[in-house]
Design an enzyme around this catalytic site. Structure first.
Site, PDB file in Angstrom:
ATOM      1  N   SER A   6       0.796  -1.249   0.086  1.00  0.00           N
ATOM      2  CA  SER A   6       0.039   0.271  -0.050  1.00  0.00           C
ATOM      3  C   SER A   6       0.689   1.316  -0.063  1.00  0.00           C
ATOM      4  O   SER A   6       0.291   2.516  -0.307  1.00  0.00           O
ATOM      5  CB  SER A   6      -0.742  -0.013   0.970  1.00  0.00           C
ATOM      6  OG  SER A   6      -0.393  -0.087   2.343  1.00  0.00           O
TER       7      SER A   6
ATOM      8  N   LYS B 250       0.623   4.989   6.770  1.00  0.00           N
ATOM      9  CA  LYS B 250      -0.090   5.560   5.845  1.00  0.00           C
ATOM     10  C   LYS B 250       0.491   7.121   5.652  1.00  0.00           C
ATOM     11  O   LYS B 250       1.255   7.389   6.589  1.00  0.00           O
ATOM     12  CB  LYS B 250      -1.808   5.795   5.856  1.00  0.00           C
ATOM     13  CG  LYS B 250      -2.377   4.489   5.804  1.00  0.00           C
ATOM     14  CD  LYS B 250      -2.226   3.589   4.493  1.00  0.00           C
ATOM     15  CE  LYS B 250      -3.228   2.558   4.585  1.00  0.00           C
ATOM     16  NZ  LYS B 250      -2.820   1.463   3.531  1.00  0.00           N
TER      17      LYS B 250
END
Length: 245
Positions: A71, A142
């Site tokens: 990701s 993230k």
């Protein structure tokens, strides 16, 4: 009267021989002079103490974090160990746009912490704290795109993410990825963050939780720390760095 002391025979253990020269005693192999031998028990105790010190350091200062997914490519790759600075936000500083953060997604990305074997959970937690195992299913890494009060939109006329009307330059995006194929416009509540992965087509992030309680926002107090360095493998040793201010 004979006042001379009677002659006594010296034993073999006497430090002085008949020629007047002293005998020297040598330490047995495997033993330090003046010290105790290193036994398996002492080695085990030292190993436990070192592990405890590493766990304390990892818990309060810097924690290695194993990257389990794609990701955050190309910034972070599967198998990288990033060094998470747990002091980054402990003395009043707040996460900024562009920071790569590790956070506990309980209540934002996952509703509840899954039940499990308590002993297994503790052992897995210790291994992940040392970067030897994948992180908990509730921990995520993230990039911060919006902070409290920001108006975040995707996409503008140029197909870019814009924050407070200013298009973002996002050089960290995975080649070939669009900034987002999911249109959105949100105002980030104070005390929360809007986060996205660098590999947008492979990342489940704030966009995927828009319709859920919390709207995909991550509370600042759930941030574990800032990913500052890639520590392993050595061939990838580098700073992570922020992408935009």
């Amino acid at each position: 009267m004979d006042t001379e002391a009677p002659h006594t025979q010296r034993g073999h253990s006497s430090p002085v021989e008949g020629d007047g020269r002293p005998r020297f005693a040598f330490s047995r192999p495997g033993r330090r002079a003046g010290g105790r031998p290193l036994t398996w028990r002492r080695a085990g105790v030292l190993g436990v103490l070192c592990t405890v010190l590493l766990l304390l350091f990892s818990n309060f200062v810097v924690q290695p974090f194993l990257i389990p997914s794609r990701s955050m490519e190309p910034t972070l790759q599967v198998g990288d160990r990033v060094l998470v600075n747990k002091l980054a936000y402990r003395f009043g500083e707040q996460p900024r746009r562009g920071d790569v953060v590790v956070f506990d997604g309980t209540g934002s990305f996952v509703r509840e912490r899954p039940d499990g074997n308590p002993v297994g959970t503790v052992l897995h937690g210790a291994a992940s704290a040392l970067g030897l195992a994948e992180p908990s299913d509730t921990d995520f890494v993230k990039r911060v795109v919006g902070v409290g009060g920001d108006d975040v939109v995707c996409c503008d006329a140029g197909g870019r993410v814009a924050v407070n009307g200013v298009p973002l330059a996002e050089p960290y995006l995975h080649p070939g990825d669009a900034p987002s194929v999911v249109p959105f416009r949100i105002v980030v509540p104070l005390g929360t963050l809007w986060v996205m992965g660098d590999h947008r087509s492979q990342s489940r992030d704030s966009r995927d939780h828009l319709g859920e309680p919390g709207g995909g926002m991550v509370p600042v107090d759930k941030v574990i720390g800032r990913a500052d360095w890639i520590g392993w493998p050595l061939s990838r040793w580098d700073s992570v760095g922020g992408g935009h201010g």
